[in-house]
Design a protein around this motif. Sequence first.
Motif, short mmCIF file in Angstrom:
data_model
loop_
_atom_site.label_atom_id
_atom_site.label_comp_id
_atom_site.label_asym_id
_atom_site.label_seq_id
_atom_site.Cartn_x
_atom_site.Cartn_y
_atom_site.Cartn_z
N MET A 268 -12.13 -6.73 4.16
CA MET A 268 -13.37 -6.03 4.15
C MET A 268 -13.41 -5.42 2.70
SD MET A 268 -14.94 -6.85 7.50
CE MET A 268 -15.09 -8.00 8.38
N VAL A 269 -12.59 -4.88 2.55
CA VAL A 269 -12.02 -3.90 1.15
C VAL A 269 -11.97 -4.66 -0.49
CG1 VAL A 269 -10.40 -2.41 0.98
CG2 VAL A 269 -10.89 -2.45 3.39
N ASN A 270 -12.74 -3.95 -1.09
CA ASN A 270 -12.31 -4.40 -1.86
C ASN A 270 -12.05 -2.98 -3.03
OD1 ASN A 270 -14.00 -6.76 -1.87
ND2 ASN A 270 -15.53 -5.79 -0.75
N ASP A 271 -11.24 -4.05 -4.29
CA ASP A 271 -11.08 -2.69 -4.97
C ASP A 271 -12.36 -1.81 -5.65
OD1 ASP A 271 -8.84 -4.40 -5.35
OD2 ASP A 271 -9.17 -5.61 -7.15
N GLY A 272 -12.23 -0.86 -5.91
CA GLY A 272 -12.79 0.18 -6.53
C GLY A 272 -13.79 0.65 -5.19
N ASP A 273 -13.42 0.51 -4.51
CA ASP A 273 -14.46 1.16 -2.83
C ASP A 273 -14.46 2.50 -2.38
OD1 ASP A 273 -15.56 -0.96 -1.96
OD2 ASP A 273 -14.35 -2.10 -0.08
N THR A 274 -14.62 2.98 -1.80
CA THR A 274 -14.35 4.14 -1.24
C THR A 274 -14.21 4.16 0.21
OG1 THR A 274 -15.83 5.87 -2.46
CG2 THR A 274 -15.42 6.02 -0.72
N LEU A 275 -13.06 4.28 0.83
CA LEU A 275 -12.52 4.32 1.69
C LEU A 275 -12.93 6.00 2.46
CD1 LEU A 275 -8.87 2.26 1.87
CD2 LEU A 275 -11.39 1.93 1.75
N LEU A 276 -13.13 5.50 3.62
CA LEU A 276 -13.63 6.80 4.77
C LEU A 276 -12.21 6.23 6.00
CD1 LEU A 276 -17.30 7.37 5.30
CD2 LEU A 276 -15.78 8.21 3.04
N VAL A 277 -11.53 7.28 6.27
CA VAL A 277 -10.50 7.30 7.38
C VAL A 277 -10.27 7.88 7.90
CG1 VAL A 277 -7.55 6.61 7.86
CG2 VAL A 277 -9.44 5.61 4.77
N GLY A 278 -9.88 8.30 9.07
CA GLY A 278 -9.94 9.04 10.82
C GLY A 278 -8.79 9.24 10.70
N VAL B 275 -5.88 -4.76 -2.70
CA VAL B 275 -7.00 -4.30 -3.49
C VAL B 275 -5.92 -2.23 -4.05
CG1 VAL B 275 -8.45 -4.75 -1.85
CG2 VAL B 275 -7.56 -2.36 -1.38
N LYS B 276 -7.03 -2.11 -5.57
CA LYS B 276 -6.56 -1.21 -5.59
C LYS B 276 -8.03 -1.03 -6.49
CE LYS B 276 -3.44 -3.35 -7.97
NZ LYS B 276 -2.43 -4.05 -7.53
N ASN B 277 -8.15 0.60 -6.94
CA ASN B 277 -8.24 1.29 -7.53
C ASN B 277 -9.72 2.43 -5.78
OD1 ASN B 277 -8.12 2.02 -10.29
ND2 ASN B 277 -8.97 -0.31 -10.28
N LEU B 278 -8.65 2.36 -5.28
CA LEU B 278 -9.62 3.05 -4.49
C LEU B 278 -9.37 4.28 -3.73
CD1 LEU B 278 -7.61 1.10 -1.21
CD2 LEU B 278 -10.15 0.22 -2.61
N THR B 279 -10.99 4.91 -3.78
CA THR B 279 -10.74 6.34 -3.47
C THR B 279 -10.66 6.44 -1.25
OG1 THR B 279 -12.47 7.06 -5.20
CG2 THR B 279 -12.49 8.68 -3.33
N VAL B 280 -9.85 7.64 -1.15
CA VAL B 280 -9.67 7.18 0.13
C VAL B 280 -10.54 9.33 0.31
CG1 VAL B 280 -8.06 8.16 1.97
CG2 VAL B 280 -7.99 6.14 0.41
N LYS C 242 0.76 2.63 -5.05
CA LYS C 242 -0.33 2.89 -6.61
C LYS C 242 -2.01 2.06 -6.60
CE LYS C 242 3.55 3.24 -9.67
NZ LYS C 242 3.39 4.57 -9.63
N GLN C 243 -2.55 1.99 -4.96
CA GLN C 243 -3.82 1.39 -4.78
C GLN C 243 -4.60 2.56 -4.61
OE1 GLN C 243 -1.18 -0.77 -1.48
NE2 GLN C 243 -3.15 -2.21 -2.34
N LEU C 244 -4.48 3.77 -5.19
CA LEU C 244 -5.36 5.10 -5.01
C LEU C 244 -5.57 5.50 -6.60
CD1 LEU C 244 -4.01 6.79 -1.85
CD2 LEU C 244 -5.72 5.18 -1.97
N LYS C 245 -6.77 5.31 -6.26
CA LYS C 245 -7.34 6.31 -8.10
C LYS C 245 -7.54 7.85 -7.37
CE LYS C 245 -11.94 6.13 -8.94
NZ LYS C 245 -13.41 4.77 -9.13
N LYS C 246 -8.77 7.91 -5.92
CA LYS C 246 -8.63 9.10 -6.59
C LYS C 246 -8.32 9.35 -4.92
CE LYS C 246 -12.93 12.09 -6.51
NZ LYS C 246 -13.84 12.48 -6.97
N ALA C 247 -8.47 10.86 -4.20
CA ALA C 247 -8.20 11.22 -3.04
C ALA C 247 -9.00 12.56 -2.29
CB ALA C 247 -6.61 11.46 -2.61
#
Lengths: 222, 230
Positions: B13-23, B43-48, B67-72
Amino acid sequence: MSKKMLKEERVQIAKRVAEEFETGDIINLGVGIPTMIPDFLGGKEVYLHSENGLLGIGPTPPEEEIDMDLISASKQPITMSPGASLFSSSDSFAMIRGSHVDAAVLGALQVDETGRLANWAVPGKSILGVGGAMDLVAGAKKIILSLTHQSKDGTPKLVAELTYPNSGLRKADMVVTEKGVFRFIDETMYLVEIDENITVEELRKITDAHFEVSSDLKTMNQ
Amino acid sequence: MDKVISPKEAAGMVNDGDTLLVGGFGLSGSPLSLIDEIVEADVKNLTVVSNNLGEEGRGLGRLLKKKQLKKAIGSFFTTNREAVRAWADKELEIELIPQGTLAESLRAGGAGIPAYYTRTAVGTDLAEGKEERSFEGEKYILEKAIKGEVSLVKAVKADKLGNLYYHKTAMNFNPEVATAGNIVIAEVDEIVEPGEISPGDIHTPHLYVDYLVVNDRYVKEGGRYVEKNA
């Protein structure tokens, strides 16, 4: 400066800050020297608030009782005291930001002569961590700073003007170092207690901030 | 409606470029099995959005390492040296926000509040570019709500409806994160029948939770979550 000296200085500071509290106080303790304060509270019953979602930190658990689902804001294993409560991060910070916490004891890199403080970043280094520092500075009812009087190389931490990035507009109420206790009244810094091994003149030499001497100057930790 | 899905289905359900909110606060209350599954899904270019990026090579640190993260976006990254290095090498963008602002922005995101004023950070480097306004003689800055495509939370127990119970301080940001994502996936150690968790003990009511995944990779030993086959 020997390691033993440093330990003694830190104990001196923690002991003095502990005197500030009364039974029933809600206190948030920052990392470093503040974590030593519970050892010096004597019989006073205070309630320790942890930003990650607990009111009522108990003693450190023995190894066999460690549960990493029960940790402090410094990510150290803790226990809960009787009457403790658990809550989410937004509830925890509503307590801080809504001024329901009586006092925050924080470390500081610098404090200026009006009480403005810097405790989250060093110029020229990457600024990648702030945690709850700015929330506590903005919201706790009382801000007590506990820090060694000088950095390891002798640079004064009590300065005329901050050169490090500040932590907010809010000013500290009190500063406790191993050399003395200072309070701020109308943005003026007053020396109210001094360590018995130093004179006011000697203290001025290692303090960049201008301070007034209280007419009721006392000896520290006596 | 059966909310229980496999970890693989959840990661899908997670796609490239998504913003993930993580507890989670560090590794405490972090959905470790789900994170590992997303690492494998590539998946790539995630914002966490999370308080930290786990630890070096653990938890969210694994997404960074691969290297799956674009931004934290979070409040404290200096304890993960790899995050500091990736930021210095311009491999990772970092948006630093105070911890209380992170919690409140997630809460606002889930509560239909687009933005709010706070005293925290007024007059500091972290207030740069933010609207300032005075109320009753005191200065505040405007902070925006945070929302995301997918929320990942960790609870110790759920019932089949998706009601969640968190364990001690492993609760931390999880209740807020569970309200602020379009898709909310909860990783749990145990799933029980509805009614088995006392109504007063439910921290996150089931209406927030879309899917449940059973933690299949980590077990608790000596008070710590460790990998099953490590």
